[in-house]
Design a protein around this motif. Structure first.
Motif, PDB file in Angstrom:
ATOM      1  N   ALA A   1      39.723  38.798  27.020  1.00 40.12           N
ATOM      2  CA  ALA A   1      39.406  39.387  28.323  1.00 40.12           C
ATOM      3  C   ALA A   1      38.217  38.677  28.954  1.00 40.12           C
ATOM      4  CB  ALA A   1      39.121  40.873  28.186  1.00 40.12           C
ATOM      5  N   ARG A   2      37.205  38.374  28.150  1.00 40.25           N
ATOM      6  CA  ARG A   2      36.039  37.649  28.672  1.00 40.25           C
ATOM      7  C   ARG A   2      36.435  36.251  29.132  1.00 40.25           C
ATOM      8  NH1 ARG A   2      33.315  33.870  26.655  1.00 40.25           N
ATOM      9  NH2 ARG A   2      33.790  34.327  24.488  1.00 40.25           N
ATOM     10  N   GLN A   3      37.199  35.555  28.333  1.00 41.70           N
ATOM     11  CA  GLN A   3      37.629  34.205  28.700  1.00 41.70           C
ATOM     12  C   GLN A   3      38.501  34.247  29.949  1.00 41.70           C
ATOM     13  OE1 GLN A   3      39.369  33.006  24.959  1.00 41.70           O
ATOM     14  NE2 GLN A   3      37.453  32.096  24.247  1.00 41.70           N
ATOM     15  N   HIS A   4      39.371  35.231  30.040  1.00 47.57           N
ATOM     16  CA  HIS A   4      40.238  35.391  31.210  1.00 47.57           C
ATOM     17  C   HIS A   4      39.415  35.636  32.476  1.00 47.57           C
ATOM     18  CE1 HIS A   4      43.862  36.326  33.450  1.00 47.57           C
ATOM     19  NE2 HIS A   4      43.306  37.457  33.846  1.00 47.57           N
ATOM     20  N   SER A   5      38.292  36.325  32.327  1.00 45.32           N
ATOM     21  CA  SER A   5      37.424  36.601  33.471  1.00 45.32           C
ATOM     22  C   SER A   5      36.652  35.358  33.914  1.00 45.32           C
ATOM     23  CB  SER A   5      36.430  37.720  33.138  1.00 45.32           C
ATOM     24  OG  SER A   5      35.394  37.251  32.290  1.00 45.32           O
ATOM     25  N   GLY A   6      36.624  34.344  33.051  1.00 48.72           N
ATOM     26  CA  GLY A   6      35.884  33.123  33.366  1.00 48.72           C
ATOM     27  C   GLY A   6      34.390  33.243  33.120  1.00 48.72           C
ATOM     28  N   LYS A   7      33.979  34.301  32.418  1.00 50.02           N
ATOM     29  CA  LYS A   7      32.560  34.534  32.175  1.00 50.02           C
ATOM     30  C   LYS A   7      32.170  34.086  30.779  1.00 50.02           C
ATOM     31  CE  LYS A   7      32.441  38.446  35.302  1.00 50.02           C
ATOM     32  NZ  LYS A   7      32.158  39.871  35.477  1.00 50.02           N
ATOM     33  N   THR A   8      30.908  33.717  30.645  1.00 50.39           N
ATOM     34  CA  THR A   8      30.361  33.388  29.338  1.00 50.39           C
ATOM     35  C   THR A   8      29.865  34.677  28.679  1.00 50.39           C
ATOM     36  OG1 THR A   8      28.104  33.082  30.152  1.00 50.39           O
ATOM     37  CG2 THR A   8      29.567  31.136  30.176  1.00 50.39           C
TER      38      THR A   8
ATOM     39  N   LEU B   1      34.371  43.145  32.925  1.00 52.64           N
ATOM     40  CA  LEU B   1      35.541  42.306  32.665  1.00 52.64           C
ATOM     41  C   LEU B   1      36.779  42.756  33.443  1.00 52.64           C
ATOM     42  CD1 LEU B   1      35.098  41.797  28.821  1.00 52.64           C
ATOM     43  CD2 LEU B   1      34.454  40.233  30.684  1.00 52.64           C
ATOM     44  N   GLY B   2      36.662  43.841  34.182  1.00 54.47           N
ATOM     45  CA  GLY B   2      37.784  44.307  34.992  1.00 54.47           C
ATOM     46  C   GLY B   2      38.959  44.832  34.187  1.00 54.47           C
TER      47      GLY B   2
END
Length: 69
Positions: free
Chosen positions: A9-16, A53-54
């Motif tokens: 989910a974090r990777q999908h959000s594009g966030k570190t 993370l939405g």
């Protein structure tokens, strides 16, 4: 055991990890513990992470798979 759903989910959000930790007002090490499955969180922290993370608590820590991934 790593929380692969949280990581995805974090990777999908594009966030570190740092970005999520900063958004939910956690130290980076504490957030990393959630991803590695070492740390346990409060419901308030879980809700803040899911908002960042939405997604939902059920998607990240329940048995419901994330449908958008």
């Amino acid at each position: 055991m790593k929380n692969q759903t949280l990581i995805a989910a974090r990777q999908h959000s594009g966030k570190t990890q740092k970005q999520v930790a900063d958004e939910v007002k956690l130290h980076i090490r504490m957030y990393q513990r959630y991803e590695t499955g070492v740390g346990s969180n409060t419901i308030q922290t879980a809700i803040r992470i899911t908002k960042s993370l939405g997604t939902t608590v059920e998607n990240l820590w329940g048995n419901t798979p994330i449908k958008s991934l």
